[in-house]
Enzyme design. Sequence first.
Site, PDB file in Angstrom:
ATOM      1  N   GLY A   1       0.819  -1.201   0.000  1.00  0.00           N
ATOM      2  CA  GLY A   1       0.000   0.000   0.000  1.00  0.00           C
ATOM      3  C   GLY A   1       0.853   1.250   0.000  1.00  0.00           C
ATOM      4  O   GLY A   1       1.712   1.420  -0.853  1.00  0.00           O
TER       5      GLY A   1
ATOM      6  N   GLY B   1     -29.886  14.243 -12.245  1.00  0.00           N
ATOM      7  CA  GLY B   1     -30.974  13.363 -11.835  1.00  0.00           C
ATOM      8  C   GLY B   1     -30.785  11.948 -12.359  1.00  0.00           C
ATOM      9  O   GLY B   1     -29.668  11.438 -12.424  1.00  0.00           O
TER      10      GLY B   1
ATOM     11  N   GLU C   1      -1.138   8.521  -6.181  1.00  0.00           N
ATOM     12  CA  GLU C   1      -0.010   9.302  -5.643  1.00  0.00           C
ATOM     13  C   GLU C   1      -0.162   9.570  -4.148  1.00  0.00           C
ATOM     14  O   GLU C   1       0.274  10.599  -3.632  1.00  0.00           O
ATOM     15  CB  GLU C   1       0.147  10.640  -6.392  1.00  0.00           C
ATOM     16  CG  GLU C   1       0.144  10.535  -7.896  1.00  0.00           C
ATOM     17  CD  GLU C   1       1.354   9.785  -8.436  1.00  0.00           C
ATOM     18  OE1 GLU C   1       2.173   9.294  -7.639  1.00  0.00           O
ATOM     19  OE2 GLU C   1       1.486   9.681  -9.664  1.00  0.00           O
TER      20      GLU C   1
END
Length: 401
Positions: free
Chosen positions: A135, A355, A379
Amino acid sequence: MSRLAQTHGLTDVQREILSTVRDFVDKEIIPVATGLEHRDEYPQQIVDGLKELGLFGLMIPEEYGGLGESLLTYALCVEEIARGWMSVSGIINTHFIVAYMLKQHGTQEQKDHFLPRMAAGDVRGAFSMSEPALGSDVSAISSKAVKDGDAYVLNGQKMWLTNGGTSSLVAVLVRSDEGHPEGTAPHKSMTTFLVEKEPGFGEVRPGLTIPGKIDKMGYKGVDTTELLMDGLRIPADRVLGGVTGRGFYQMMDGVEVGRVNVAARGCGVAQRAFELGVRYAQQRHTFGKQIAQHQAIQFKLAEMATKVEAAHAMMVNAARKKDSGERNDLEAGMAKYLASEYCKEVVEDAFRIHGGYGFSKEYEIERLYREAPMLLIGEGTAEIQKMIIGRRLLEEYRFQG
């Protein structure tokens, strides 16, 4: 020209470049973007057009065949391109991060070898830090380079590689313990390697495999891939800068440029969402008048426009700070954080204005609604940006008690 997101103090050359790019976006990108995105088709004709415009060499010095323009010029071009289709801006982003890293940190031989071909668009760049298990924790990189004579042997798996298939040069960050004794801080034992390869998928050079495109919710067209190294042999002269152990700092310098880029992308997507929302609000009628005449919709438009303007100003400030040679991690982090969050909010408000039609693939806002979330994580996540911002603020405002 839009009233919003104007940039003061530009030169005539900068204004001419931006006008050319905006015209290209309006004529060559916006009319085809949604169709290409729905087919997840690489925009080869658009990329060829960017090559003809010289945009692959925008920030590369003139001595290497580029235009030698500033980060600000580049960011404003990215903003325009992302207004047309964010995926196209991703194609040039990773290319420019690698070119910037070469310009700032490469040996003279590396600059002479790569930059002229990158400026011409004949060599396309990609960079690779992330891995499947780490990560945002770059210090946990497990891919490794081991010295073997006059070369290094690389092994490991990298993830989330933009331009992984179409690129021919990848800057890859790996751990390299050679010359760095046990106990060395992780960020001091990382090295960036310049890996040349053939474009495409499968085994693109001995020991290097690009398995195929990752199927994504949005950000389609551009190829996002894994990168597998199994006994990949790289000559020692392809260590960026010629010295091991500097890769983390080189990559972080490049990521600062990338964060300005992501902020610019957020600005561009938000601008397009506002354009779509304000146009639809004047076309759609309810209760006998344009929905734009309802106060609730005017409030939304006011908030959207203010967010577009604020994000643009912060992005411009971050780019100018980097161009001045000053440290800009605080400004880049703030710009990336604000622009990506505001982009998500502006897109959602434009979606609400549409909508039920916003839920239809026939309307462009549907595509933007799927693209905006990528900016929240690209990033560095919002949480990472806030960590960077907080630490830098404590450095600047250290209490002397």
